[in-house]
Design an enzyme around this catalytic site. Structure first.
Site, PDB file in Angstrom:
ATOM      1  N   SER A  23       2.937  -2.378  10.381  1.00  0.00           N
ATOM      2  CA  SER A  23       4.384  -2.415  10.608  1.00  0.00           C
ATOM      3  C   SER A  23       5.011  -3.772  10.283  1.00  0.00           C
ATOM      4  O   SER A  23       5.981  -4.182  10.922  1.00  0.00           O
ATOM      5  CB  SER A  23       4.725  -1.971  12.036  1.00  0.00           C
ATOM      6  OG  SER A  23       4.301  -0.627  12.236  1.00  0.00           O
TER       7      SER A  23
ATOM      8  N   GLU B 180      -5.841  -5.146  10.256  1.00  0.00           N
ATOM      9  CA  GLU B 180      -4.824  -4.132  10.535  1.00  0.00           C
ATOM     10  C   GLU B 180      -5.167  -3.403  11.839  1.00  0.00           C
ATOM     11  O   GLU B 180      -5.989  -2.475  11.837  1.00  0.00           O
ATOM     12  CB  GLU B 180      -4.793  -3.102   9.408  1.00  0.00           C
ATOM     13  CG  GLU B 180      -4.461  -3.682   8.058  1.00  0.00           C
ATOM     14  CD  GLU B 180      -3.827  -2.625   7.158  1.00  0.00           C
ATOM     15  OE1 GLU B 180      -2.679  -2.829   6.762  1.00  0.00           O
ATOM     16  OE2 GLU B 180      -4.459  -1.595   6.884  1.00  0.00           O
TER      17      GLU B 180
ATOM     18  N   GLY C 108       4.837   1.114   4.793  1.00  0.00           N
ATOM     19  CA  GLY C 108       6.202   1.646   4.751  1.00  0.00           C
ATOM     20  C   GLY C 108       7.202   0.729   4.066  1.00  0.00           C
ATOM     21  O   GLY C 108       7.984   1.168   3.204  1.00  0.00           O
TER      22      GLY C 108
ATOM     23  N   ASN D  94       0.876  -1.177   0.000  1.00  0.00           N
ATOM     24  CA  ASN D  94       0.000   0.000   0.000  1.00  0.00           C
ATOM     25  C   ASN D  94       0.912   1.225   0.000  1.00  0.00           C
ATOM     26  O   ASN D  94       1.466   1.586   1.035  1.00  0.00           O
ATOM     27  CB  ASN D  94      -0.890  -0.016   1.248  1.00  0.00           C
ATOM     28  CG  ASN D  94      -1.730   1.251   1.357  1.00  0.00           C
ATOM     29  OD1 ASN D  94      -1.892   1.987   0.377  1.00  0.00           O
ATOM     30  ND2 ASN D  94      -2.269   1.498   2.547  1.00  0.00           N
ATOM     31  N   TRP D  95       1.056   1.830  -1.170  1.00  0.00           N
ATOM     32  CA  TRP D  95       1.979   2.965  -1.291  1.00  0.00           C
ATOM     33  C   TRP D  95       1.438   4.234  -0.639  1.00  0.00           C
ATOM     34  O   TRP D  95       2.179   5.200  -0.466  1.00  0.00           O
ATOM     35  CB  TRP D  95       2.250   3.255  -2.770  1.00  0.00           C
ATOM     36  CG  TRP D  95       3.147   2.281  -3.453  1.00  0.00           C
ATOM     37  CD1 TRP D  95       3.567   1.061  -2.978  1.00  0.00           C
ATOM     38  CD2 TRP D  95       3.747   2.442  -4.746  1.00  0.00           C
ATOM     39  NE1 TRP D  95       4.386   0.463  -3.905  1.00  0.00           N
ATOM     40  CE2 TRP D  95       4.515   1.285  -4.999  1.00  0.00           C
ATOM     41  CE3 TRP D  95       3.703   3.449  -5.722  1.00  0.00           C
ATOM     42  CZ2 TRP D  95       5.236   1.117  -6.179  1.00  0.00           C
ATOM     43  CZ3 TRP D  95       4.417   3.267  -6.885  1.00  0.00           C
ATOM     44  CH2 TRP D  95       5.179   2.115  -7.109  1.00  0.00           C
ATOM     45  N   LYS D  96       0.151   4.253  -0.353  1.00  0.00           N
ATOM     46  CA  LYS D  96      -0.498   5.472   0.177  1.00  0.00           C
ATOM     47  C   LYS D  96      -0.193   6.638  -0.771  1.00  0.00           C
ATOM     48  O   LYS D  96      -0.108   6.428  -1.983  1.00  0.00           O
ATOM     49  CB  LYS D  96      -0.051   5.768   1.601  1.00  0.00           C
ATOM     50  CG  LYS D  96      -0.076   4.516   2.473  1.00  0.00           C
ATOM     51  CD  LYS D  96       0.084   4.807   3.927  1.00  0.00           C
ATOM     52  CE  LYS D  96       0.252   3.503   4.687  1.00  0.00           C
ATOM     53  NZ  LYS D  96       0.002   3.602   6.086  1.00  0.00           N
TER      54      LYS D  96
ATOM     55  N   HIS E 122      -9.661   1.163   4.393  1.00  0.00           N
ATOM     56  CA  HIS E 122      -8.413   1.381   5.139  1.00  0.00           C
ATOM     57  C   HIS E 122      -8.676   2.335   6.301  1.00  0.00           C
ATOM     58  O   HIS E 122      -9.462   3.282   6.180  1.00  0.00           O
ATOM     59  CB  HIS E 122      -7.335   1.953   4.211  1.00  0.00           C
ATOM     60  CG  HIS E 122      -5.975   1.894   4.810  1.00  0.00           C
ATOM     61  ND1 HIS E 122      -5.543   2.827   5.735  1.00  0.00           N
ATOM     62  CD2 HIS E 122      -4.955   1.002   4.670  1.00  0.00           C
ATOM     63  CE1 HIS E 122      -4.314   2.499   6.120  1.00  0.00           C
ATOM     64  NE2 HIS E 122      -3.936   1.404   5.493  1.00  0.00           N
TER      65      HIS E 122
ATOM     66  N   GLY F 198       1.999   2.022  10.684  1.00  0.00           N
ATOM     67  CA  GLY F 198       2.966   3.110  10.570  1.00  0.00           C
ATOM     68  C   GLY F 198       3.615   3.509  11.883  1.00  0.00           C
ATOM     69  O   GLY F 198       4.251   4.556  11.965  1.00  0.00           O
TER      70      GLY F 198
ATOM     71  N   GLU G 102      -7.048   4.714   7.475  1.00  0.00           N
ATOM     72  CA  GLU G 102      -6.788   6.142   7.191  1.00  0.00           C
ATOM     73  C   GLU G 102      -7.977   6.761   6.469  1.00  0.00           C
ATOM     74  O   GLU G 102      -8.309   7.930   6.690  1.00  0.00           O
ATOM     75  CB  GLU G 102      -5.495   6.276   6.362  1.00  0.00           C
ATOM     76  CG  GLU G 102      -4.276   5.997   7.221  1.00  0.00           C
ATOM     77  CD  GLU G 102      -3.061   5.502   6.462  1.00  0.00           C
ATOM     78  OE1 GLU G 102      -3.014   5.620   5.223  1.00  0.00           O
ATOM     79  OE2 GLU G 102      -2.144   4.980   7.122  1.00  0.00           O
TER      80      GLU G 102
HETATM   81  C1  PEP Z   1      -0.968   0.051   5.786  1.00  0.00           C
HETATM   82  O1  PEP Z   1      -0.883   1.172   5.294  1.00  0.00           O
HETATM   83  O2  PEP Z   1      -1.922  -0.660   5.504  1.00  0.00           O
HETATM   84  C2  PEP Z   1       0.100  -0.402   6.684  1.00  0.00           C
HETATM   85  C3  PEP Z   1      -0.006  -1.565   7.248  1.00  0.00           C
HETATM   86  O3  PEP Z   1       1.162   0.451   6.874  1.00  0.00           O
HETATM   87  P1  PEP Z   1       2.555   0.102   7.632  1.00  0.00           P
HETATM   88  O4  PEP Z   1       3.039  -1.202   7.046  1.00  0.00           O
HETATM   89  O5  PEP Z   1       3.457   1.249   7.300  1.00  0.00           O
HETATM   90  O6  PEP Z   1       2.235  -0.027   9.068  1.00  0.00           O
END
Ligand code: PEP
Length: 256
Positions: free
Chosen positions: A213, A168, A235, A9-11, A96, A174, A98
């Site tokens: 993470s 998640e 990330g 997931n590049w966001k 998601h 993050g 976010e």
């Molecule tokens: C995500 O954006 O879905 C995610 C899990 O981010 P990260 O791996 O940076 O925690």
């Protein structure tokens, strides 16, 4: 034989040239891709056409991070499921945390998005997860059950095979904190039971991914947990080396 999904997931990251370089690097470092491994890079909309073209001879897939809940029309700035699919893009992340937090997406809205995505033959990666408060108050299972029931309501049974769940925990996204292996094991088992309650027998084969993470250091412990069928990675998906190391770790487990 376990099939794994490693989803990046590049966001809102990566400009044009670095985006093309990253997918080319990932492709060349993972070729040939194990057939029990699906690698999907969910990129900003604007990159989708060029990245699909860049990967036209690759098994690595491109996906979107969102879609609008309407078919088409006067929704300035929005992108429809039909547009995404028209670029040979097969996956979309929906729900998601976010988007739930910063764009006020409710379970009802996410459900509408899922329905239109499925109508347009997209595979949906539905994100669910609890906040730190909810975990500390012992509400995790209740929250996840509610998210699943609302988000998956009215989905035709024949579409169940196009659903992937990403668990998640919000507090792990993050932050560098991951859920412990025990928490992941326990929570994925609970999600499996809810999926079976909602979908009957078809709930057994819905892939459940872990996100929060996940990186190339912790992937080997997390990806071997029984009900973990891959990862949604933020990330660590932005650097070819770390992302490819996670892919290679999953590859080592596909024959289990
Ligand atoms: C995500 O954006 O879905 C995610 C899990 O981010 P990260 O791996 O940076 O925690």
């Amino acid at each position: 034989m376990k099939k794994y999904f490693i989803v990046g997931n590049w966001k809102m990251n990566m400009a044009y040239r670095e985006a093309v370089k990253l997918v080319k690097d990932i492709d060349s470092m993972t070729k040939p891709l194990d057939s029990n491994l699906e690698v999907v890079l969910c990129t900003p909309y604007i990159h989708i056409p060029v990245l699909v073209e860049t990967l036209s001879h690759s098994a690595v897939r491109i996906g979107a991070q969102n879609c609008n809940e309407n078919k088409s029309g006067a929704f300035t700035g929005e992108v429809s499921a039909e547009m995404i699919k028209s670029y040979d893009c097969d996956y979309v992340i929906l729900g998601h945390s976010e988007r739930r937090e910063y764009f006020n997406e409710s379970n009802e809205l996410i459900n509408k998005k899922i329905l239109i995505a499925l109508e347009n033959n997209l595979k949906v990666i539905l994100c669910i997860g609890e906040s730190l408060d909810e975990r500390q108050n012992d509400e995790t299972n209740k929250v996840l059950n509610t998210q699943l029931r609302f988000c998956l309501s009215n989905i035709p049974k024949e579409e169940y095979e196009n659903i992937i769940i990403a668990y998640e925990p919000i507090w792990a996204i993050g932050t560098g904190l991951t859920a412990s292996n025990e928490q992941i094991n326990e929570t994925h088992n609970a999600i499996r039971n809810y999926l079976i309650e909602i979908m009957g027998g078809k709930g057994i084969s819905v892939p459940i991914l872990y996100g929060g993470s996940l990186n190339d250091k912790n992937a080997s412990d997390i990806l071997k947990i029984k009900e973990v069928y891959g990862g949604l990675i933020g990330g660590a998906s932005l650097k070819s080396e770390s992302f490819v190391n996670i892919i290679k770790t999953a590859e080592g487990y596909t024959n289990i």
